[in-house]
Design an enzyme around this catalytic site. Structure first.
Site, PDB file in Angstrom:
ATOM      1  N   PHE A 235     -40.758  26.259 -33.919  1.00 33.59           N
ATOM      2  CA  PHE A 235     -41.219  27.142 -35.004  1.00 33.59           C
ATOM      3  C   PHE A 235     -41.684  28.474 -34.384  1.00 33.59           C
ATOM      4  CE2 PHE A 235     -42.249  22.704 -35.976  1.00 33.59           C
ATOM      5  CZ  PHE A 235     -41.558  22.493 -37.161  1.00 33.59           C
ATOM      6  N   ASP A 256     -36.194  28.134 -34.323  1.00 35.62           N
ATOM      7  CA  ASP A 256     -36.655  28.446 -35.673  1.00 35.62           C
ATOM      8  C   ASP A 256     -35.464  28.297 -36.618  1.00 35.62           C
ATOM      9  OD1 ASP A 256     -39.401  30.060 -36.702  1.00 35.62           O
ATOM     10  OD2 ASP A 256     -37.700  30.157 -38.077  1.00 35.62           O
ATOM     11  N   SER A 257     -35.742  27.994 -37.884  1.00 37.75           N
ATOM     12  CA  SER A 257     -34.636  27.849 -38.835  1.00 37.75           C
ATOM     13  C   SER A 257     -34.256  29.195 -39.448  1.00 37.75           C
ATOM     14  CB  SER A 257     -35.029  26.864 -39.938  1.00 37.75           C
ATOM     15  OG  SER A 257     -36.219  27.295 -40.551  1.00 37.75           O
ATOM     16  N   ASN A 287     -33.106  23.304 -37.509  1.00 38.88           N
ATOM     17  CA  ASN A 287     -34.236  22.594 -38.097  1.00 38.88           C
ATOM     18  C   ASN A 287     -34.913  21.823 -36.958  1.00 38.88           C
ATOM     19  OD1 ASN A 287     -35.814  20.486 -39.206  1.00 38.88           O
ATOM     20  ND2 ASN A 287     -34.653  20.621 -41.119  1.00 38.88           N
ATOM     21  N   ASP A 308     -45.813  24.662 -33.768  1.00 48.54           N
ATOM     22  CA  ASP A 308     -46.616  25.515 -34.664  1.00 48.54           C
ATOM     23  C   ASP A 308     -45.909  25.638 -36.014  1.00 48.54           C
ATOM     24  OD1 ASP A 308     -48.461  27.288 -35.712  1.00 48.54           O
ATOM     25  OD2 ASP A 308     -47.638  29.036 -34.675  1.00 48.54           O
ATOM     26  N   CYS A 348     -51.820  24.852 -39.594  1.00 52.07           N
ATOM     27  CA  CYS A 348     -52.508  25.906 -40.361  1.00 52.07           C
ATOM     28  C   CYS A 348     -52.759  25.434 -41.792  1.00 52.07           C
ATOM     29  CB  CYS A 348     -51.712  27.202 -40.325  1.00 52.07           C
ATOM     30  SG  CYS A 348     -50.035  27.025 -40.907  1.00 52.07           S
TER      31      CYS A 348
HETATM   32  N1  SAH Z   1     -45.316  30.127 -33.916  1.00 49.87           N
HETATM   33  C1  SAH Z   1     -45.139  31.327 -34.710  1.00 49.87           C
HETATM   34  C2  SAH Z   1     -45.488  31.124 -36.170  1.00 49.87           C
HETATM   35  C3  SAH Z   1     -44.700  30.060 -36.868  1.00 49.87           C
HETATM   36  S1  SAH Z   1     -44.630  30.285 -38.582  1.00 49.87           S
HETATM   37  C4  SAH Z   1     -45.965  32.453 -34.128  1.00 49.87           C
HETATM   38  O1  SAH Z   1     -46.852  32.199 -33.330  1.00 49.87           O
HETATM   39  O2  SAH Z   1     -45.728  33.593 -34.508  1.00 49.87           O
HETATM   40  C5  SAH Z   1     -43.548  29.007 -39.053  1.00 49.87           C
HETATM   41  C6  SAH Z   1     -42.101  29.241 -38.713  1.00 49.87           C
HETATM   42  O3  SAH Z   1     -41.435  28.006 -38.934  1.00 49.87           O
HETATM   43  C7  SAH Z   1     -41.363  30.253 -39.555  1.00 49.87           C
HETATM   44  O4  SAH Z   1     -40.774  31.209 -38.715  1.00 49.87           O
HETATM   45  C8  SAH Z   1     -40.258  29.453 -40.276  1.00 49.87           C
HETATM   46  O5  SAH Z   1     -39.017  30.133 -40.341  1.00 49.87           O
HETATM   47  C9  SAH Z   1     -40.130  28.251 -39.395  1.00 49.87           C
HETATM   48  N2  SAH Z   1     -39.682  26.974 -39.993  1.00 49.87           N
HETATM   49  C10 SAH Z   1     -40.107  26.399 -41.135  1.00 49.87           C
HETATM   50  N3  SAH Z   1     -39.555  25.169 -41.282  1.00 49.87           N
HETATM   51  C11 SAH Z   1     -38.766  24.966 -40.202  1.00 49.87           C
HETATM   52  C12 SAH Z   1     -37.959  23.879 -39.747  1.00 49.87           C
HETATM   53  N4  SAH Z   1     -37.873  22.740 -40.446  1.00 49.87           N
HETATM   54  N5  SAH Z   1     -37.296  24.012 -38.589  1.00 49.87           N
HETATM   55  C13 SAH Z   1     -37.386  25.148 -37.877  1.00 49.87           C
HETATM   56  N6  SAH Z   1     -38.170  26.199 -38.234  1.00 49.87           N
HETATM   57  C14 SAH Z   1     -38.833  26.106 -39.381  1.00 49.87           C
END
Ligand code: SAH
Length: 405
Positions: A235, A256-257, A287, A308, A348
């Site tokens: 993420f 990230d997705s 994903n 995260d 969060c």
């Molecule tokens: N770690 C980042 C914040 C993450 S916010 C930082 O420090 O800036 C959450 C992120 O998860 C978003 O970018 C969103 O696109 C991604 N996301 C949500 N569901 C997801 C999934 N199932 N697989 C991959 N990414 C995902």
């Protein structure tokens, strides 16, 4: 016979139920509509005097005619309308002073964090020389308060632009007329900014809006203190953790997705390439749940893993499901961690409390047959303080742990 006018006589008054009064006395700032015992016809966004059933003054608050949170307490004093802007200005000075004193090694931070700065309904983030303001309530949408914010920002950060960032959903909930995001001061809506020496792009108005999770700033630095070897950042969004890990690790994969998010992440990588100890970061669009499943069946191992995810529990009712999601994620990650490896796991979700999150991690480790040493149990960075009595201000959890043999 009436005595001399008290300040409250000039502003509308609201009577709260005993439960509402108790909530305020316990330190919370909110009273829900269901706990309003008596209110006249009060204009949206008004300053109101708050009283209990026996007529005793509980303070002055900002009223919303639309939100379930009917009032947000501003002060335990009874203040008059003309004192409101004076108080807001004072609180902004305090908020700025607190950050200037406590934020180091970064040109970007949350300048004003709503309730936590006793300015309920207002957020201002600083990205180097661009300030982004978010108005969350009717009261802060009023022209005199907007002007006070703009003047104060100009005074404290001369030369910086100020951007009004609109969230159409919030304006709808507050029954405020829709408006567009726009610059209020200065001519710059995009910039480069620095967190802990790591550089990022910010674009507040462009087609592809960017920003940052400023609340993770100190957790990025903490992760980099322990991270080593091959790292996996799940993420990643714009690469917040990945770019910090790339300064200490031998290899970084980030997932990230969202393709647009990864495009910004790659641009950010170019800004920081010189300081990296690894080759190119491997940005993967996938994903995370599927990827962890595939990677673990393929026997992949890492020395550092960051989790995260977005908030899994949006309401109290979904906490159990959220905890199952966190556990699945953490279990998979733990199974892929080498002995001595570092897990940085975050949540969060406000509704998932610290104790439940810790217990989830303990459970996941037990199920994975791994032993964990907790290195640090952290919250949001200091510029996102927690106001005692308002648990909603303390939503971020970040546990750093090490797998021991
Ligand atoms: N770690 C980042 C914040 C993450 S916010 C930082 O420090 O800036 C959450 C992120 O998860 C978003 O970018 C969103 O696109 C991604 N996301 C949500 N569901 C997801 C999934 N199932 N697989 C991959 N990414 C995902």
């Amino acid at each position: 016979m009436r005595g001399p006018l008290s300040p409250h006589d000039s502003i509308p008054s609201i009577t709260v139920s005993p439960r509402g009064a108790e909530r305020l006395k316990s330190g919370h700032l909110w009273v829900y509509r269901s706990d309003i015992a008596k209110a006249g016809d009060i204009p949206p966004g008004s300053l109101v005097g708050v009283r209990d059933r026996r007529g005793r003054t509980l303070g002055s608050a900002l009223y919303s005619s639309a939100s379930q949170i009917a009032i947000r307490l501003l002060t335990s004093r009874a203040i008059a309308e003309d004192e409101l802007v004076v108080l807001v200005r004072q609180r902004i000075d305090d908020a700025v002073g607190f950050r200037q004193h406590n934020v180091r090694d970064s040109d970007s931070y949350r300048v004003i964090f709503s309730e936590a700065d006793l300015l309920p309904g207002l957020i201002v983030d600083k990205y180097n020389d661009v300030l982004a303001m978010q108005v969350l309530t009717q009261a802060f949408d009023r022209e005199p308060t907007r002007q006070a914010v703009a003047q104060k920002m100009h005074e404290h950060y001369p030369g910086a632009s100020l951007l009004d960032r609109i969230d159409p959903h919030i304006r709808e909930l507050e029954q405020l007329p829709q408006r567009e995001s726009q610059l209020v001061l200065g001519g710059k809506a995009s910039t480069l900014f620095t967190l802990n020496g790591v550089r990022f792009h910010f674009d507040g108005l462009g087609g592809q809006k960017t920003g940052a999770f400023l609340d993770q700033r100190e957790n990025y630095a903490a992760a980099a203190r322990y991270a080593h070897g091959e790292a996996l950042d799940c993420f990643t969004y714009h690469g917040g953790f990945a770019l910090h890990l790339a300064r200490v690790c031998s290899g970084v994969t980030a997932v990230d997705s969202s393709r647009p998010a990864l495009e910004v992440a790659e641009q950010n990588e170019q800004l920081n390439r010189d300081a990296h100890t690894c080759d190119d970061i491997d940005w993967i669009e996938a994903n995370v749940f599927d990827l962890l499943k595939d990677y673990s069946s393929a026997g992949r191992q890492y020395d550092t893993i960051v989790l995260d995810p977005p908030a899994f529990a949006k309401t109290k009712r979904t906490v159990e499901t959220a905890l199952r999601g966190y556990k699945e994620l953490n279990l998979r990650a733990l199974k892929m961690l080498r002995p001595g490896g570092i897990l940085v796991t975050c949540s969060c979700s406000f509704h998932v409390e610290q104790a439940a999150f810790s217990a989830m991690l303990t459970d996941a480790a037990a199920d994975a047959g791994r032993r964990l040493r907790v290195l640090e149990s952290r919250g949001a960075a200091v510029d996102h303080p927690v106001l005692a009595g308002v648990p909603e201000t303390g939503y971020l959890k970040c546990i750093l742990s090490q797998m021991i043999a």
